[in-house]
Design a protein around this motif. Sequence first.
Motif, PDB file in Angstrom:
ATOM      1  N   ALA A 265     -11.595 -21.187 -17.087  1.00 29.03           N
ATOM      2  CA  ALA A 265     -12.740 -20.657 -16.349  1.00 29.03           C
ATOM      3  C   ALA A 265     -13.547 -21.774 -15.686  1.00 29.03           C
ATOM      4  O   ALA A 265     -14.241 -21.533 -14.701  1.00 29.03           O
ATOM      5  CB  ALA A 265     -13.627 -19.838 -17.278  1.00 29.03           C
ATOM      6  N   SER A 266     -13.454 -22.983 -16.217  1.00 28.48           N
ATOM      7  CA  SER A 266     -14.106 -24.155 -15.628  1.00 28.48           C
ATOM      8  C   SER A 266     -13.278 -25.381 -16.002  1.00 28.48           C
ATOM      9  O   SER A 266     -12.294 -25.275 -16.731  1.00 28.48           O
ATOM     10  CB  SER A 266     -15.551 -24.284 -16.126  1.00 28.48           C
ATOM     11  N   ASP A 267     -13.678 -26.532 -15.505  1.00 24.22           N
ATOM     12  CA  ASP A 267     -12.931 -27.761 -15.796  1.00 24.22           C
ATOM     13  C   ASP A 267     -12.963 -28.069 -17.298  1.00 24.22           C
ATOM     14  O   ASP A 267     -13.986 -27.860 -17.960  1.00 24.22           O
ATOM     15  CB  ASP A 267     -13.522 -28.941 -15.023  1.00 24.22           C
ATOM     16  N   ILE A 268     -11.829 -28.552 -17.800  1.00 23.80           N
ATOM     17  CA  ILE A 268     -11.708 -28.868 -19.222  1.00 23.80           C
ATOM     18  C   ILE A 268     -11.071 -30.245 -19.399  1.00 23.80           C
ATOM     19  O   ILE A 268     -10.465 -30.779 -18.467  1.00 23.80           O
ATOM     20  CB  ILE A 268     -10.869 -27.813 -19.977  1.00 23.80           C
ATOM     21  N   HIS A 269     -11.192 -30.794 -20.614  1.00 22.24           N
ATOM     22  CA  HIS A 269     -10.551 -32.081 -20.909  1.00 22.24           C
ATOM     23  C   HIS A 269      -9.418 -31.939 -21.922  1.00 22.24           C
ATOM     24  O   HIS A 269      -8.605 -32.838 -22.076  1.00 22.24           O
ATOM     25  CB  HIS A 269     -11.553 -33.134 -21.385  1.00 22.24           C
ATOM     26  N   SER A 270      -9.343 -30.800 -22.632  1.00 20.06           N
ATOM     27  CA  SER A 270      -8.249 -30.616 -23.587  1.00 20.06           C
ATOM     28  C   SER A 270      -7.985 -29.133 -23.806  1.00 20.06           C
ATOM     29  O   SER A 270      -8.856 -28.298 -23.606  1.00 20.06           O
ATOM     30  CB  SER A 270      -8.558 -31.311 -24.915  1.00 20.06           C
TER      31      SER A 270
END
Length: 164
Positions: free
Chosen positions: A101-106
């Motif tokens: 749904a939005s930017d993620i890192h993991s």
Amino acid sequence: MKKLNCILLLFLVSFSLACSSEDENPKLVEKAVTIEIEMGGDYFEYLVTLSVHSMLSGTSTFVAPQLVEPSSLEWTQVIEQGNTYSLTYEPTMSSIEVRSASDIHSLGFVFNAVPLDRELDETFEVLTATIRVFADGEVYREYDYEALPSGQTSVPISENITLE
């Protein structure tokens, strides 16, 4: 001269501490993530499960995965407190697509297919799948999966990914 040595020592200690603090807290890379699964073989003879978990942004903010394809379905199980979204169904089409749904890192996911108890003829083909994880539209990781026929236990793909 004694004051100069003290100043030089303080400078070196300060510089050393400043450098080490940057190394201890690396910057997290966050991107828009898409998981695409393309199935082949007699996939309609299987019960397929995809669980998406641990989609994280910031220090520990859960991000909900969005089920894009098949568009006619919704997640079959949602455990918001555990950030786990599962889809279990008998596929009628060969693809699954999920987006963050939005930017993620993991993120973490599990994919598995279990054969349905049906009589199969000699033309039966086991389910195969190519799983691609895209980060900002580019293939970041790719996995190949092959289910086993009835009477055998398939081994799921379980992956945890940290974007770099």
